[in-house]
Scaffold this motif. Structure first.
Motif, short mmCIF file in Angstrom:
data_model
loop_
_atom_site.label_atom_id
_atom_site.label_comp_id
_atom_site.label_asym_id
_atom_site.label_seq_id
_atom_site.Cartn_x
_atom_site.Cartn_y
_atom_site.Cartn_z
N TYR A 198 -77.79 18.37 24.72
CA TYR A 198 -78.71 17.74 25.67
C TYR A 198 -78.69 16.25 25.40
CZ TYR A 198 -81.75 17.98 21.57
OH TYR A 198 -82.24 17.86 20.29
N ASN A 199 -79.01 15.43 26.38
CA ASN A 199 -79.00 13.97 26.20
C ASN A 199 -77.65 13.46 25.74
OD1 ASN A 199 -81.65 13.52 26.87
ND2 ASN A 199 -82.39 13.50 24.77
N CYS A 200 -76.59 14.13 26.04
CA CYS A 200 -75.31 13.72 25.47
C CYS A 200 -74.15 14.34 26.23
CB CYS A 200 -75.26 14.17 24.01
SG CYS A 200 -74.02 13.28 23.06
N ASN A 201 -73.03 13.63 26.18
CA ASN A 201 -71.82 14.08 26.87
C ASN A 201 -70.63 14.01 25.91
OD1 ASN A 201 -69.94 14.79 28.79
ND2 ASN A 201 -70.07 12.85 29.92
N PRO A 202 -70.66 14.86 24.86
CA PRO A 202 -69.66 14.72 23.80
C PRO A 202 -68.21 14.88 24.27
CG PRO A 202 -70.90 16.79 23.55
CD PRO A 202 -71.61 15.96 24.57
N ALA A 203 -67.97 15.66 25.32
CA ALA A 203 -66.58 15.83 25.76
C ALA A 203 -66.03 14.55 26.38
CB ALA A 203 -66.46 16.99 26.75
N SER A 204 -66.88 13.54 26.50
CA SER A 204 -66.42 12.24 26.95
C SER A 204 -66.54 11.20 25.83
CB SER A 204 -67.26 11.84 28.16
OG SER A 204 -67.01 10.53 28.52
N VAL A 205 -67.68 11.19 25.14
CA VAL A 205 -67.99 10.05 24.26
C VAL A 205 -67.59 10.22 22.81
CG1 VAL A 205 -69.97 9.45 25.72
CG2 VAL A 205 -70.36 10.79 23.64
N CYS A 206 -67.20 11.42 22.41
CA CYS A 206 -66.89 11.66 20.99
C CYS A 206 -65.47 11.24 20.65
CB CYS A 206 -66.98 13.16 20.74
SG CYS A 206 -68.31 13.55 19.70
N PRO A 207 -65.26 10.72 19.45
CA PRO A 207 -63.88 10.40 19.05
C PRO A 207 -63.04 11.66 18.87
CG PRO A 207 -65.36 10.09 17.20
CD PRO A 207 -66.23 10.40 18.40
N GLU A 208 -61.74 11.48 18.82
CA GLU A 208 -60.77 12.59 18.71
C GLU A 208 -61.03 13.64 19.77
OE1 GLU A 208 -59.16 12.31 14.22
OE2 GLU A 208 -58.35 13.56 15.80
N HIS A 209 -61.02 13.17 20.99
CA HIS A 209 -61.32 14.00 22.16
C HIS A 209 -60.53 15.32 22.16
CE1 HIS A 209 -62.07 14.85 26.41
NE2 HIS A 209 -60.78 15.01 26.57
N ASN A 210 -59.26 15.25 21.82
CA ASN A 210 -58.46 16.49 21.90
C ASN A 210 -58.94 17.54 20.90
OD1 ASN A 210 -56.84 15.65 24.02
ND2 ASN A 210 -55.47 14.53 22.65
N GLU A 211 -59.39 17.09 19.75
CA GLU A 211 -59.93 18.03 18.77
C GLU A 211 -61.27 18.59 19.26
OE1 GLU A 211 -58.67 19.29 15.57
OE2 GLU A 211 -57.12 18.82 17.05
N VAL A 212 -62.07 17.73 19.87
CA VAL A 212 -63.36 18.18 20.42
C VAL A 212 -63.11 19.26 21.47
CG1 VAL A 212 -65.39 17.48 21.77
CG2 VAL A 212 -64.54 16.01 19.92
N VAL A 213 -62.18 18.99 22.37
CA VAL A 213 -61.89 19.95 23.44
C VAL A 213 -61.36 21.26 22.84
CG1 VAL A 213 -60.27 20.40 25.34
CG2 VAL A 213 -61.55 18.25 25.26
N ARG A 214 -60.49 21.15 21.86
CA ARG A 214 -59.96 22.37 21.22
C ARG A 214 -61.12 23.21 20.69
NH1 ARG A 214 -57.27 23.99 16.23
NH2 ARG A 214 -57.70 22.04 15.14
N ARG A 216 -63.55 0.24 24.87
CA ARG A 216 -64.87 -0.36 25.12
C ARG A 216 -65.70 0.40 26.15
NH1 ARG A 216 -65.10 -4.73 27.56
NH2 ARG A 216 -66.65 -5.95 26.47
N LYS A 217 -66.93 -0.08 26.31
CA LYS A 217 -67.82 0.43 27.34
C LYS A 217 -67.57 -0.32 28.65
CE LYS A 217 -71.34 0.49 23.77
NZ LYS A 217 -71.40 1.91 23.54
N ALA A 218 -67.91 0.30 29.77
CA ALA A 218 -67.79 -0.38 31.06
C ALA A 218 -69.09 -1.11 31.37
CB ALA A 218 -67.50 0.65 32.15
N ASP A 219 -68.97 -2.30 31.96
CA ASP A 219 -70.16 -3.08 32.30
C ASP A 219 -71.07 -2.36 33.30
OD1 ASP A 219 -69.31 -5.06 30.64
OD2 ASP A 219 -68.94 -6.54 32.21
N ASN A 220 -70.47 -1.57 34.19
CA ASN A 220 -71.28 -0.97 35.25
C ASN A 220 -71.54 0.53 35.08
OD1 ASN A 220 -71.75 -3.30 37.06
ND2 ASN A 220 -69.52 -3.35 36.96
N PHE A 221 -71.13 1.07 33.94
CA PHE A 221 -71.56 2.42 33.57
C PHE A 221 -72.40 2.25 32.30
CE2 PHE A 221 -67.01 3.77 34.99
CZ PHE A 221 -67.35 3.60 36.32
N LEU A 222 -73.00 3.34 31.83
CA LEU A 222 -73.67 3.26 30.55
C LEU A 222 -73.09 4.34 29.67
CD1 LEU A 222 -76.91 1.91 29.70
CD2 LEU A 222 -76.33 4.05 28.61
N ASN A 223 -72.19 3.95 28.76
CA ASN A 223 -71.34 4.91 28.08
C ASN A 223 -70.74 5.79 29.17
OD1 ASN A 223 -71.73 3.75 25.56
ND2 ASN A 223 -73.77 4.62 25.50
N SER A 224 -70.95 7.11 29.13
CA SER A 224 -70.33 7.90 30.20
C SER A 224 -71.26 8.07 31.40
CB SER A 224 -69.91 9.26 29.67
OG SER A 224 -71.02 10.10 29.49
#
Ligand code: MGD
Ligand code: MGD
Ligand code: MO
Length: 725
Positions: free
Chosen positions: A392-408, A609-617
């Motif tokens: 909750y309050n989070c989108n780890p499949a986007s914001v977490c490092p080592e995305h491929n390991e997270v997805v696995r 980096r982060k995008a100026d017009n998004f907030l993290n994901s």
């Protein structure tokens, strides 16, 4: 009927804006900045100005859903509630299923096989950390170490100051020399900007130190592009000059700091010529910066968290934070440094979170899992393995490092996953059950800030859409399903706000819920006297008469008052020594950098980096935000593009051993040779469903066990125009 409701933006941003929501016949029809807010002063960032698009988006999650298709992203717009993927279920069915799965997992593997996973979706005090924590503590679930954002910086800042405090934004208008250090003010902290404009109108100089030419850097009087991860060297080099030329404030140093002699020894190792080789900033410029900073008064540093998303980010923060301690600029209105101001008053956090309930469940504290290492936790951790994840309050499949390991890990067939969300994000692509969450328009909360000293209640403006529920209510209902009988699970929102505010602190005097429901209130520094408010003389000289009311400038460290063990600004720290770190500060190049141990492996340093017009994901799925932000770009300088045969607009593959991403080259002069940059986005918005975090690593920082999003080496190659993707 028309009504205007006072609320506060709860997104993870220092500004915590005062917001006015116009409601007509139960529907929000307008959002505007609250002109009465003394810091955010009536304007909103481009994203939140369009917040009605988000609240009333046709893509909101409005009902509990159960997955009926295999996990994983299917189409780029699989965030729409497709009938083939999701089946609508009732809240009762959803809660019963979650409770029975949690019971079964606890019986078979122990309750620590359940892991809550949350971060910055909302910073509202209740919906970010209250009923949820009570629930997971009482359940005996694993604890989450929430270090993905700022833990290294916090550790670095506190190692010198002992507390997360600093210069309030209103004082920037009185500065004469402002350094935006790793601080994308236009993008990430835009409400500070008007104070800087005011200062510059009165002659202040603005300096930007950033490896990326941000809009802030572009507006600066002087922009110093720095090699990523080398800020500790720059700060030590500046102190070499300041101390060597006797430009420090000997009186302040003697009275209020500890370890100056050791610092003097240490900075001898950092002459500007040596520092120049690491930082890419010339020795002449380092000298000029040091002299100007130390002699133009008042001088203030806006240090942001970009500096600490680097392997040695704790040390870098520590070294920079020493600067105002040796120049004594904490004494001056418009001096000092701001990183985070969140430590002024700690709300009654134990009462809200009830960590004691862990003992009820387990007879001890539960194990803790670092959120940065989610991939590792899901794929490798045993004893017990993670069998259930509640996001909750989070989108780890986007914001977490080592995305491929997270997805696995998220694809593990034996993992039961619940996601409480406002949208069908990258993470819901792996959920068994999705629960619909309210936005801040639809619930009440208490809002503090980390970029100013005002606190307020964010009132509920409209009824929840569909069957959405706030986090507080979801965990209350789950506690009931699990048969948790403690009274705390029955507390109302107002009772919890009262509890949060029930702290014995001079700065909280006269601040209660009823008042905060009507106005934004600054902590009561002036009345207490203990916060070293500015002297009358300072106020007279600094105040051109436009500051209303009884408010005084707050100078937290004008007379020392550091919250370290010694009570002084610790330029040498026994605690760091005990951890095996340099007790003063030092510079070691990040292993993944051009000067690091892996320096030869791949040639380019990536800023993810982060995008100026998004907030993290957040916001990246909304068409009106996408219009403002060009995505899918890899920014590269002309020299690095040329040697690879890459031209502006070419498709490129960016890769390292952890993963790859397909992007379009943009040769626009935003980065220096040796550095490339790309921004965070939803994975499913990209070809191959890749997040830029496919390239970032799980490696932790030197202090605080934080993420190292900005210590990443990559190579880039052009994709032949006729090559298949
Ligand atoms: N528009 C917008 N606003 C946001 C966010 C967002 O995603 N978008 N995110 C929010 C969140 S979660 C946070 S934590 C805050 C804080 O946000 P910031 O602390 O400002 O964080 P970043 O944008 O990561 O980094 C700031 C700047 O540091 C630069 N930088 C990177 N590496 C280095 C380095 O080694 N040295 C130096 N000197 N600079 C470096 C980056 O290029 C960037 O311009 O912003 C919040 N506000
Ligand atoms: N490559 C790279 N990765 C990064 C960063 C970076 O700079 N570069 N920045 C890092 C930083 S600083 C941070 S803070 C993290 C942030 O990572 P997250 O905390 O995951 O932040 P967001 O991406 O904003 O996603 C928050 C999600 O919470 C949901 N949400 C909002 N409000 C509520 C609510 O009231 N209830 C529920 N249940 N859900 C809600 C939103 O819809 C959104 O999908 O990302 C980190 N990841
Ligand atoms: Mo963050």
């Amino acid at each position: 009927m028309k009504q205007i409701v006072q609320a506060a933006c709860p997104h993870d941003c220092p500004d915590a804006c005062g917001v006015l929501i116009t409601v007509e016949d139960g529907r929000a029809t307008k959002i505007q900045g609250d002109p009465g807010h003394p810091v955010t002063r009536g304007f909103l960032c481009a994203k939140v100005a369009k917040y009605l698009d988000r609240v009333y988006s046709p893509e909101r999650v409005l009902y509990p859903m159960r997955r009926i298709a295999p996990k994983g992203p299917t189409t780029q717009r699989s965030f729409a509630p497709h009938d083939q993927i999701w089946k609508r279920i009732s809240w009762d069915e959803a809660l019963d299923e979650i409770a029975s799965r949690f019971r079964a997992i606890s019986a078979a593997f122990g309750s620590e096989a359940i892991l809550p996973y949350s971060y910055g979706g909302t910073l509202g005090t209740l919906n970010s950390a209250s009923m949820d924590r009570r629930f997971f503590h009482r359940l005996g679930a694993s604890q989450l170490d929430r270090t993905i954002c700022s833990a290294a910086g916090e550790a670095g800042l506190k190692s010198v100051l002992g507390v997360k405090l600093g210069t309030e934004p209103e004082q920037f208008r009185h500065s004469k020399y402002i350094i935006a250090w790793a601080s994308n003010i236009h993008g990430n902290n835009v409400h500070l900007w008007p104070f800087i404009v005011e200062a510059r109108r009165k002659g202040a100089t603005l300096v930007g130190i950033d490896p990326y030419r941000t809009r802030t850097a572009e507006c600066a009087d002087w922009y110093l592009p720095i090699n990523p991860g080398t800020d500790a060297a720059l700060a030590l080099g500046m102190m070499h000059v300041i101390i060597g030329e006797n430009l420090h404030d000997a009186d302040y140093v003697a009275k209020y700091t500890l370890g100056f002699e050791q610092l003097c020894e240490k900075v001898k190792e950092y002459p500007p010529e040596r520092v120049a080789q690491w930082t890419g900033i010339s020795a002449g410029d380092i000298r000029k910066l040091a002299r100007e900073y130390a002699t133009t008064r008042p001088a203030v540093i806006r240090l942001n968290y970009g500096i600490q998303r680097s392997e040695r980010g704790g040390m870098a923060t520590r070294a920079v934070v020493m600067l105002p301690c040796i120049t004594g600029s904490w004494k001056e209105v418009g001096g000092g440094l701001q990183m985070s101001l969140s430590g002024a008053v700690d709300l009654n956090s134990d009462a809200l979170k009830r960590p004691d309930l862990m003992k009820t469940a387990l007879g001890r504290e539960a194990r803790t899992i670092n959120m940065v290492k989610l991939g590792w936790a899901l794929n490798t951790l045993n004893d017990p393995p993670v069998k259930a994840l509640f996001v909750y309050n989070c989108n780890p499949a986007s914001v977490c490092p080592e995305h491929n390991e997270v997805v696995r890990g998220l694809l593990r067939p034996d993992l039961f996953m619940v996601v409480h969300e406002q949208f069908f994000t990258d993470t819901t692509d792996y959920a068994d059950i999705v629960l619909p969450a309210t936005t801040f328009f639809e619930h009440k909360d208490l809002q503090k800030a980390y970029g100013h000293f005002y606190i307020q209640v964010s009132n509920q403006a409209i009824a929840p859409l569909g069957e959405c529920r706030p986090n507080v209510e979801v965990f209350r209902a789950l506690a009931e399903r699990m048969g948790f009988g403690e009274d705390c699970f029955r507390e109302t929102v107002d009772e919890m706000i009262d509890l949060a505010l029930d702290v014995k602190h001079l700065w909280m005097e006269g601040i209660d819920r009823e008042r905060l429901e009507r106005e934004h209130v600054r902590f009561n520094f002036g009345a207490s006297g203990s916060g070293s408010p500015a002297s009358a003389a300072q106020l007279r000289s600094a105040r051109p008469g436009q500051r209303p009311g009884p408010t005084q400038f707050f100078l937290p460290f004008a007379n020392g008052n550091f919250r370290t063990a010694s009570g002084k600004a610790e330029l040498c720290s026994e605690a760091l020594k005990a951890e095996g770190l340099d007790p003063v500060a030092d510079f070691t190049p990040p292993t993944e950098s051009r000067h690091g141990r892996n320096g030869g492996s791949l040639p380019l340093e990536l800023l993810a980096r982060k995008a100026d017009n998004f907030l993290n994901s957040t916001f990246s799925n909304l068409p009106s935000m996408q219009e403002m932000e060009e995505s899918g770009l890899l920014e590269i300088c002309a020299a690095d593009a040329d040697v690879r045969g890459i031209r502006d607009g070419d498709r490129v593959r960016v890769f390292n051993r952890r993963g790859e991403m397909l992007l379009r080259a943009r040769v626009d002069g935003k980065v220096q040779p040796g550095v490339v940059s790309a921004h965070l986005n939803w994975a499913k918005m990209t070809p191959g469903f890749q997040s830029i975090n496919a390239l970032t690593s799980e490696k932790l920082t030197d202090m605080g066990n934080s993420a190292t999003f900005y210590s990443v080496l990559v190579e880039v190659e052009r994709i032949q125009p006729n090559a298949k993707q």
